[in-house]
Scaffold this motif. Structure first.
Motif, PDB file in Angstrom:
ATOM      1  N   ALA A 106      29.031 -13.998 -30.683  1.00  0.00           N
ATOM      2  CA  ALA A 106      28.323 -14.115 -31.966  1.00  0.00           C
ATOM      3  C   ALA A 106      27.250 -13.046 -32.140  1.00  0.00           C
ATOM      4  N   ASP A 141      24.350 -14.190 -34.528  1.00  0.00           N
ATOM      5  CA  ASP A 141      24.332 -14.463 -35.957  1.00  0.00           C
ATOM      6  C   ASP A 141      25.623 -15.204 -36.337  1.00  0.00           C
ATOM      7  N   PRO A 142      25.688 -16.511 -35.978  1.00  0.00           N
ATOM      8  CA  PRO A 142      26.933 -17.265 -36.167  1.00  0.00           C
ATOM      9  C   PRO A 142      27.428 -17.283 -37.621  1.00  0.00           C
ATOM     10  N   GLU A 143      26.495 -17.309 -38.597  1.00  0.00           N
ATOM     11  CA  GLU A 143      26.949 -17.361 -40.000  1.00  0.00           C
ATOM     12  C   GLU A 143      27.708 -16.085 -40.368  1.00  0.00           C
ATOM     13  N   ARG A 144      27.098 -14.938 -40.041  1.00  0.00           N
ATOM     14  CA  ARG A 144      27.727 -13.672 -40.388  1.00  0.00           C
ATOM     15  C   ARG A 144      29.080 -13.519 -39.680  1.00  0.00           C
ATOM     16  N   SER A 146      31.011 -15.884 -38.577  1.00  0.00           N
ATOM     17  CA  SER A 146      31.985 -16.821 -39.164  1.00  0.00           C
ATOM     18  C   SER A 146      32.640 -16.199 -40.381  1.00  0.00           C
ATOM     19  N   ARG A 147      31.816 -15.596 -41.245  1.00  0.00           N
ATOM     20  CA  ARG A 147      32.380 -14.948 -42.444  1.00  0.00           C
ATOM     21  C   ARG A 147      33.334 -13.838 -42.049  1.00  0.00           C
ATOM     22  N   GLU A 150      36.607 -15.202 -41.051  1.00  0.00           N
ATOM     23  CA  GLU A 150      37.376 -15.610 -42.230  1.00  0.00           C
ATOM     24  C   GLU A 150      37.943 -14.394 -42.962  1.00  0.00           C
ATOM     25  N   CYS A 157      36.702 -20.999 -41.052  1.00  0.00           N
ATOM     26  CA  CYS A 157      35.542 -21.030 -40.159  1.00  0.00           C
ATOM     27  C   CYS A 157      34.382 -21.771 -40.827  1.00  0.00           C
ATOM     28  N   THR A 158      34.747 -22.804 -41.648  1.00  0.00           N
ATOM     29  CA  THR A 158      33.690 -23.504 -42.383  1.00  0.00           C
ATOM     30  C   THR A 158      32.802 -24.342 -41.458  1.00  0.00           C
ATOM     31  N   ASN A 159      33.433 -24.972 -40.458  1.00  0.00           N
ATOM     32  CA  ASN A 159      32.629 -25.712 -39.473  1.00  0.00           C
ATOM     33  C   ASN A 159      32.856 -25.139 -38.095  1.00  0.00           C
ATOM     34  N   ALA A 162      30.099 -23.515 -32.285  1.00  0.00           N
ATOM     35  CA  ALA A 162      29.208 -22.465 -31.796  1.00  0.00           C
ATOM     36  C   ALA A 162      28.654 -22.916 -30.453  1.00  0.00           C
TER      37      ALA A 162
END
Ligand code: GDP
Ligand code: MG
Length: 598
Positions: A106, A141-144, A146-147, A150, A157-159, A162
């Protein structure tokens, strides 16, 4: 055991993203490691060594697991070879699974090998679960990421899960996902036996150890089995699973993963990708897609000291026991004397074998320029298979030459498309297709002479794409081409090990670059050294090294005898790595320099 409660999965990742660390945490969490010492007490030393020998290579582990509802499962964590250059083996391991955990660092995101591995998994119809790792690090940066997963891979990768494989944080979620998100295997226990061999290796106590995945039927100890491709029969002498030590199991059914021993003497008795069935009631169709791995690239290996020939031979014999894709046979070279012609999968495989020979067997070697296999039709009508350029018949005797072609898939971010196309064109590639898999990811498909792929294509691809391109290739056929042999002469004498086969169009350029590389790597000597590149009788490039007296002790003014002696010894040591061609000494680096890209 109950097939609905079996889960077979692999962990895939780009190197250093945490595959091994996650596997360790899973084994700890499920109680598979930790009390090894206790277990060891029950075995005497001999048994221990036997078990270790057979266990040591297997990272594939059978894990009995009870979930929070008290449901009992069998999880098989299946190991895949680390490098996608062995993509056939990776693919076979993956096809033994229903799912894969895709570990992505991540702090880094999706990288070349992440993608290459995902494609292999999707090709094998696996359910892929993304796992974001290293979330203990501040830069994660798990959010970035994840995007990115996807966008680039197209996985939901909505849930995301991590984790920190290092601290163990959330690793329990990974196990829950394996149980709830991955499908159970399917198979018919009453159908004829069908099992896929996805790994095998040689063990000095047990003979060949075979790792298999059962698809249909049931297997027991003492069963008479048949290997599909060879038709050879064997009796199962041992059946079991790694937990992680070898544990015997009486019988196994569909969906299960295990090992067997059957008095097999060589790896060729149980090739990876082949199908095991029963001798009495064989299956009619094997597991599809079997291809024997065979060496595609050939190179000469010579001992630096002629007296080390036998030692080298013994080392090669040992290596071959555990590597079906590696072959060797004796050959003689005018320049290098007695050595071996060795076969490999590709350049990376050469490097691995060379390193093992030097590290594990302390062999000092000269490796000659690699060559693919050429099919030569002579005027007389014979078809020759040439794996050594110096064995190419005289041009007047040749009707035509055919060379192997590879189908090539390059995955690359779109900013590098131009660079990749230019490189492929330079390498005599024929473009087949180009497709955007996402907004900024492109798959480029080419057909290209395998000699060009094998030579320095991979290095150039990596350097022209900042390491972002990933490559997959497969040999498809042989095609006629205008090929000639390029010879190197040193002070007028041809040095057979430097000969190579090149396309006529590129021959002048290759000749000049080879001569120049050799000029740079052959030290100046006490007389002039002339390096020439020739095609037949025609000299196409010429370089010379002026004479030079090498006096290593010149810098030692004063009477520091011991320093002087040390330098002389060092020089002697240096000499060991040289081979004398006529009266010219050629250092080992010269032989290697011809392998390297400009
Ligand atoms: P592999 O090449 O995918 O098998 O990666 P490894 O499991 O060998 O891990 C590569 C490196 O990353 C090692 O130094 C690990 O200690 C480190 N590492 C793995 N997982 C984590 C994690 O969750 N957090 C941190 N900080 N480091 C990790
Ligand atoms: Mg690892």
């Amino acid at each position: 055991s109950n097939i609905d409660k079996i889960r077979n999965f692999s962990i895939i990742a780009h190197i250093d993203h945490g595959k091994s660390t996650l596997a360790d945490r899973i084994l700890e969490l499920t109680g598979m490691v930790g009390d090894r010492e206790k277990k060891d007490q029950y075995l005497d030393k001999m048994d221990l060594e036997r078990e270790r020998g057979i266990t040591i290579k297997a990272q594939t582990v059978r894990i009995p697991y009870t979930d929070s509802d008290g449901q009992k499962y069998i999880l098989n964590l299946i190991d895949t070879p680390g490098h996608v250059d062995f993509s056939y083996e990776v693919s076979r391991s993956l096809s033994s699974c229903e799912g894969a955990l895709l570990v992505v660092d991540a702090t880094q995101g999706v990288e070349a090998q992440t993608l290459a591995n995902v494609y292999l998994a999707l090709d094998n119809d696996l359910e892929v679960i993304p796992v974001l790792n290293k979330i203990d690090l501040p830069s994660a940066d798990p959010e970035r990421i994840s995007r990115e997963i996807e966008d680039v891979i197209g996985l939901d990768c909505t849930n995301p899960i991590a984790v920190s494989a290092k601290t163990g944080l959330n690793v329990q979620d990974v196990l829950d996902a394996v149980i709830h998100l991955l499908p159970a295997p399917k198979g018919d226990p009453d159908a004829p036996l069908k099992a896929l061999i996805f790994d095998s290796w040689y063990d000095s106590y047990q003979g060949v150890v075979v790792l298999f995945r059962l698809l249909d039927g049931t297997i027991k100890k003492r069963d008479q089995i048949k290997i599909f491709s060879t038709g050879k029969n064997f009796e199962v002498t041992r059946l079991g699973a790694f937990m992680p030590e070898a544990v015997d199991i009486k019988a196994m059914g569909p969906g299960e993963v295990g090992f067997l021993c059957a008095s097999m003497k060589e790896l060729g008795d149980a090739p990876v990708g082949d199908t095991i069935t029963h001798a009495e009631r064989p299956v009619s169709e094997p597991y599809p897609g079997f291809k024997p791995v065979k060496p595609m690239v050939f190179s000469g290996l010579y001992p630096i000291e002629p007296s080390e020939y036998e030692t080298l031979k013994a080392a090669l014999e040992k290596l071959q026991l555990n590597d079906a894709a590696f072959s060797y046979e004796p050959e003689t070279s005018q320049a290098l004397g007695f050595g071996f012609r060795c076969g490999f999968l590709g350049l990376l495989h050469i490097e691995i074998i060379q390193e093992r020979l030097e590290r594990e067997f302390e062999a000092k070697l000269i490796t000659t320029a690699p060559s693919v296999i050429y099919e030569v039709k002579t005027i007389a009508g014979d078809i020759l298979s040439i794996d050594n350029p110096s064995k190419l018949p005289d041009p007047s005797k040749i009707d035509s030459i055919r060379e192997p072609y590879a189908h090539l898939e390059v995955h690359v971010p779109n900013e590098f498309v131009g660079a990749v196309l230019a490189l492929c064109e330079e390498k005599r590639g024929i473009q087949k297709n180009m497709a955007y898999i996402t907004e900024n990811r492109v798959v480029i498909t080419y057909e290209m002479p395998f000699a060009e792929v094998m030579y320095d294509f991979f290095d150039k691809l990596k350097s022209s794409t900042k390491g972002y391109a990933s490559l997959d290739y497969e040999i498809i056929d042989y095609r006629e081409a205008d090929l000639v042999r390029l010879d190197i002469l040193i002070n007028g004498d041809p040095v057979d090990t430097f000969s190579c086969i090149v396309h006529r169009e590129n021959s002048a350029r290759t000749g000049r670059s080879l001569a120049l590389k050799l000029k740079r790597s052959i030290p100046r000597q006490m007389f002039e050294v002339v390096i020439q590149a020739a095609i037949g009788n025609k000299i196409i490039a010429k370089e010379r090294n002026a004479p030079f007296r090498k006096d290593v002790t010149a810098k030692c003014y004063g009477g520091d005898i011991s320093r002087k002696r040390k330098l002389l010894e060092k020089q002697k040591e240096g000499k060991k790595r040289m081979r004398r061609m006529g009266n010219v000494e050629i250092p080992q680096e010269a032989f290697l320099s011809v392998l390297k890209a400009d």
